[in-house]
Scaffold this motif. Structure first.
Motif, PDB file in Angstrom:
ATOM      1  N   ALA A 106       0.839  -1.201   0.000  1.00 50.52           N
ATOM      2  CA  ALA A 106       0.000   0.000   0.000  1.00 50.52           C
ATOM      3  C   ALA A 106       0.874   1.251   0.000  1.00 50.52           C
ATOM      4  CB  ALA A 106      -0.939  -0.001   1.196  1.00 50.52           C
ATOM      5  N   ALA A 107       1.984   1.222   0.743  1.00 52.79           N
ATOM      6  CA  ALA A 107       2.891   2.378   0.783  1.00 52.79           C
ATOM      7  C   ALA A 107       3.525   2.615  -0.584  1.00 52.79           C
ATOM      8  CB  ALA A 107       3.971   2.161   1.832  1.00 52.79           C
ATOM      9  N   ARG A 108       3.983   1.545  -1.219  1.00 56.23           N
ATOM     10  CA  ARG A 108       4.602   1.690  -2.542  1.00 56.23           C
ATOM     11  C   ARG A 108       3.577   2.178  -3.551  1.00 56.23           C
ATOM     12  NH1 ARG A 108       5.788  -3.446  -3.311  1.00 56.23           N
ATOM     13  NH2 ARG A 108       6.284  -3.126  -5.486  1.00 56.23           N
ATOM     14  N   ALA A 109       2.360   1.682  -3.482  1.00 54.32           N
ATOM     15  CA  ALA A 109       1.304   2.146  -4.392  1.00 54.32           C
ATOM     16  C   ALA A 109       1.016   3.626  -4.155  1.00 54.32           C
ATOM     17  CB  ALA A 109       0.037   1.314  -4.201  1.00 54.32           C
ATOM     18  N   ALA A 110       0.936   4.038  -2.902  1.00 57.03           N
ATOM     19  CA  ALA A 110       0.685   5.451  -2.588  1.00 57.03           C
ATOM     20  C   ALA A 110       1.832   6.331  -3.063  1.00 57.03           C
ATOM     21  CB  ALA A 110       0.469   5.627  -1.086  1.00 57.03           C
ATOM     22  N   SER A 111       3.052   5.804  -3.009  1.00 53.90           N
ATOM     23  CA  SER A 111       4.218   6.602  -3.401  1.00 53.90           C
ATOM     24  C   SER A 111       4.227   6.946  -4.884  1.00 53.90           C
ATOM     25  CB  SER A 111       5.517   5.879  -3.031  1.00 53.90           C
ATOM     26  OG  SER A 111       5.781   4.804  -3.911  1.00 53.90           O
ATOM     27  N   LEU A 112       3.511   6.188  -5.683  1.00 52.42           N
ATOM     28  CA  LEU A 112       3.472   6.463  -7.120  1.00 52.42           C
ATOM     29  C   LEU A 112       2.799   7.795  -7.439  1.00 52.42           C
ATOM     30  CD1 LEU A 112       2.568   2.892  -8.440  1.00 52.42           C
ATOM     31  CD2 LEU A 112       4.840   3.985  -8.319  1.00 52.42           C
ATOM     32  N   ALA A 113       1.959   8.274  -6.528  1.00 49.73           N
ATOM     33  CA  ALA A 113       1.260   9.549  -6.733  1.00 49.73           C
ATOM     34  C   ALA A 113       2.019  10.736  -6.139  1.00 49.73           C
ATOM     35  CB  ALA A 113      -0.137   9.468  -6.119  1.00 49.73           C
ATOM     36  N   VAL A 114       3.185  10.472  -5.539  1.00 51.86           N
ATOM     37  CA  VAL A 114       3.937  11.533  -4.863  1.00 51.86           C
ATOM     38  C   VAL A 114       4.889  12.217  -5.837  1.00 51.86           C
ATOM     39  CG1 VAL A 114       5.604  12.025  -3.035  1.00 51.86           C
ATOM     40  CG2 VAL A 114       3.791  10.344  -2.651  1.00 51.86           C
ATOM     41  N   ALA A 115       4.825  13.539  -5.877  1.00 55.54           N
ATOM     42  CA  ALA A 115       5.758  14.349  -6.666  1.00 55.54           C
ATOM     43  C   ALA A 115       6.829  14.868  -5.703  1.00 55.54           C
ATOM     44  CB  ALA A 115       5.026  15.496  -7.338  1.00 55.54           C
ATOM     45  N   MET A 116       7.879  14.083  -5.499  1.00 53.74           N
ATOM     46  CA  MET A 116       8.902  14.405  -4.499  1.00 53.74           C
ATOM     47  C   MET A 116       9.510  15.791  -4.709  1.00 53.74           C
ATOM     48  SD  MET A 116       9.207  11.858  -2.312  1.00 53.74           S
ATOM     49  CE  MET A 116      10.844  11.807  -1.634  1.00 53.74           C
ATOM     50  N   ASP A 117       9.652  16.206  -5.944  1.00 56.51           N
ATOM     51  CA  ASP A 117      10.286  17.497  -6.217  1.00 56.51           C
ATOM     52  C   ASP A 117       9.410  18.686  -5.819  1.00 56.51           C
ATOM     53  OD1 ASP A 117       8.533  16.756  -8.311  1.00 56.51           O
ATOM     54  OD2 ASP A 117       9.564  18.086  -9.721  1.00 56.51           O
ATOM     55  N   ARG A 118       8.161  18.448  -5.495  1.00 53.44           N
ATOM     56  CA  ARG A 118       7.262  19.542  -5.095  1.00 53.44           C
ATOM     57  C   ARG A 118       7.034  19.581  -3.581  1.00 53.44           C
ATOM     58  NH1 ARG A 118       3.113  18.336  -9.689  1.00 53.44           N
ATOM     59  NH2 ARG A 118       1.841  17.672  -7.923  1.00 53.44           N
ATOM     60  N   LEU A 119       7.724  18.720  -2.848  1.00 52.68           N
ATOM     61  CA  LEU A 119       7.517  18.649  -1.405  1.00 52.68           C
ATOM     62  C   LEU A 119       8.501  19.537  -0.653  1.00 52.68           C
ATOM     63  CD1 LEU A 119       7.131  14.780  -0.977  1.00 52.68           C
ATOM     64  CD2 LEU A 119       5.307  16.496  -1.063  1.00 52.68           C
ATOM     65  N   PRO A 120       8.065  20.136   0.466  1.00 57.38           N
ATOM     66  CA  PRO A 120       9.024  20.801   1.350  1.00 57.38           C
ATOM     67  C   PRO A 120      10.055  19.774   1.816  1.00 57.38           C
ATOM     68  CG  PRO A 120       6.760  21.296   2.007  1.00 57.38           C
ATOM     69  CD  PRO A 120       6.689  20.218   0.966  1.00 57.38           C
ATOM     70  N   ALA A 121      11.243  20.232   2.160  1.00 61.85           N
ATOM     71  CA  ALA A 121      12.344  19.317   2.477  1.00 61.85           C
ATOM     72  C   ALA A 121      11.989  18.297   3.552  1.00 61.85           C
ATOM     73  CB  ALA A 121      13.584  20.115   2.875  1.00 61.85           C
ATOM     74  N   ILE A 122      11.444  18.725   4.655  1.00 61.25           N
ATOM     75  CA  ILE A 122      11.163  17.777   5.731  1.00 61.25           C
ATOM     76  C   ILE A 122      10.122  16.748   5.292  1.00 61.25           C
ATOM     77  CG2 ILE A 122       9.452  19.257   6.886  1.00 61.25           C
ATOM     78  CD1 ILE A 122      11.884  16.752   8.554  1.00 61.25           C
ATOM     79  N   VAL A 123       9.145  17.176   4.530  1.00 66.51           N
ATOM     80  CA  VAL A 123       8.127  16.246   4.038  1.00 66.51           C
ATOM     81  C   VAL A 123       8.762  15.259   3.052  1.00 66.51           C
ATOM     82  CG1 VAL A 123       5.950  16.056   2.771  1.00 66.51           C
ATOM     83  CG2 VAL A 123       6.274  17.905   4.436  1.00 66.51           C
ATOM     84  N   GLY A 124       9.625  15.759   2.183  1.00 67.84           N
ATOM     85  CA  GLY A 124      10.311  14.889   1.229  1.00 67.84           C
ATOM     86  C   GLY A 124      11.211  13.873   1.916  1.00 67.84           C
ATOM     87  N   ALA A 125      11.924  14.308   2.956  1.00 63.80           N
ATOM     88  CA  ALA A 125      12.818  13.397   3.672  1.00 63.80           C
ATOM     89  C   ALA A 125      12.031  12.315   4.413  1.00 63.80           C
ATOM     90  CB  ALA A 125      13.702  14.184   4.636  1.00 63.80           C
ATOM     91  N   VAL A 126      10.938  12.696   5.052  1.00 67.10           N
ATOM     92  CA  VAL A 126      10.105  11.710   5.751  1.00 67.10           C
ATOM     93  C   VAL A 126       9.511  10.729   4.735  1.00 67.10           C
ATOM     94  CG1 VAL A 126       8.014  11.381   7.147  1.00 67.10           C
ATOM     95  CG2 VAL A 126       9.593  13.235   7.692  1.00 67.10           C
ATOM     96  N   THR A 127       9.089  11.242   3.601  1.00 64.13           N
ATOM     97  CA  THR A 127       8.517  10.381   2.563  1.00 64.13           C
ATOM     98  C   THR A 127       9.569   9.446   1.993  1.00 64.13           C
ATOM     99  OG1 THR A 127       6.895  12.109   2.079  1.00 64.13           O
ATOM    100  CG2 THR A 127       7.170  10.377   0.427  1.00 64.13           C
ATOM    101  N   ALA A 128      10.786   9.939   1.801  1.00 60.67           N
ATOM    102  CA  ALA A 128      11.877   9.078   1.318  1.00 60.67           C
ATOM    103  C   ALA A 128      12.159   7.966   2.325  1.00 60.67           C
ATOM    104  CB  ALA A 128      13.133   9.906   1.069  1.00 60.67           C
ATOM    105  N   TRP A 129      12.114   8.298   3.620  1.00 56.06           N
ATOM    106  CA  TRP A 129      12.261   7.262   4.652  1.00 56.06           C
ATOM    107  C   TRP A 129      11.177   6.206   4.476  1.00 56.06           C
ATOM    108  CZ3 TRP A 129       8.204   6.599   8.132  1.00 56.06           C
ATOM    109  CH2 TRP A 129       8.378   5.534   9.032  1.00 56.06           C
ATOM    110  N   ALA A 130       9.943   6.652   4.293  1.00 56.63           N
ATOM    111  CA  ALA A 130       8.821   5.716   4.179  1.00 56.63           C
ATOM    112  C   ALA A 130       8.975   4.816   2.956  1.00 56.63           C
ATOM    113  CB  ALA A 130       7.502   6.479   4.117  1.00 56.63           C
ATOM    114  N   ILE A 131       9.408   5.386   1.855  1.00 56.36           N
ATOM    115  CA  ILE A 131       9.608   4.591   0.637  1.00 56.36           C
ATOM    116  C   ILE A 131      10.743   3.588   0.854  1.00 56.36           C
ATOM    117  CG2 ILE A 131      10.262   4.671  -1.805  1.00 56.36           C
ATOM    118  CD1 ILE A 131       8.858   7.461  -1.897  1.00 56.36           C
TER     119      ILE A 131
END
Length: 177
Positions: A106-131
């Motif tokens: 489910a996490a990997r499927a949700a990550s497909l909709a994430v535009a990492m380059d549009r995220l604030p740094a802390i949000v992007g880093a937390v999301t990268a951890w999750a991925i």
């Protein structure tokens, strides 16, 4: 945290509240962090900033307060009111939530909709951890290592995400194991 509180007292604006909440959350003071985020004057935020605050509240609720149901409810409620072009942080939280809940597919499927380059740094880093965590849990080591590298790059380029290197490294080691 003390410097952020002084900045809040001097009417420094929303960023001071975010810094205060971030410090409090990492100190394990989840309720105080949530209080700081809820105290941000709503009229000082645009739609994207509201989504960022919702992400941070939800991440704090999930990690510091160990309340995943409330964390997901914060984001789900924010999604109902957020214009489509301001939802990046909210979409990213679904990756974080499912990874933390032990649902790597489910996490990997949700990550497909994430535009990492549009995220604030802390949000992007937390999301990268999750991925990284989700891919590692799913046995997708190469994808986990790529996500970790992306997370390190974000963490190295931002003062408010630097500490994320430690949790990204933990997820990377888990993927390698």
């Amino acid at each position: 945290a003390r410097l952020a509180d002084a900045a809040i007292g001097a009417n420094a604006g929303p960023e001071a509240y975010l810094i205060s909440a971030h410090a409090l959350s990492w100190l394990g003071l989840g309720q105080q962090a949530d209080d700081a985020l809820c105290a941000i004057p709503d009229d000082e935020l645009d739609g994207a900033q509201r989504a960022r605050v919702a992400f941070l509240r939800a991440a704090n609720m999930l990690c510091a307060m160990a309340d995943p149901l409330s964390a997901k409810a914060i984001v789900d409620d924010a999604m109902q009111n957020a214009p489509g072009d301001t939802r990046d942080c909210l979409v990213a939280f679904h990756t974080v939530y499912w990874a933390a809940m032990g649902c790597p597919d489910a996490a990997r499927a949700a990550s497909l909709a994430v535009a990492m380059d549009r995220l604030p740094a802390i949000v992007g880093a937390v999301t990268a951890w999750a991925i990284t965590l989700a891919c590692g849990d799913a046995g997708r080591t190469a994808d986990a290592l790529a996500a970790a590298e992306a997370g390190y790059a974000i963490a190295e380029s931002s003062f408010d995400a630097a500490q994320m290197r430690f949790v990204i490294a933990d997820a990377e080691v888990g993927a390698l194991l």
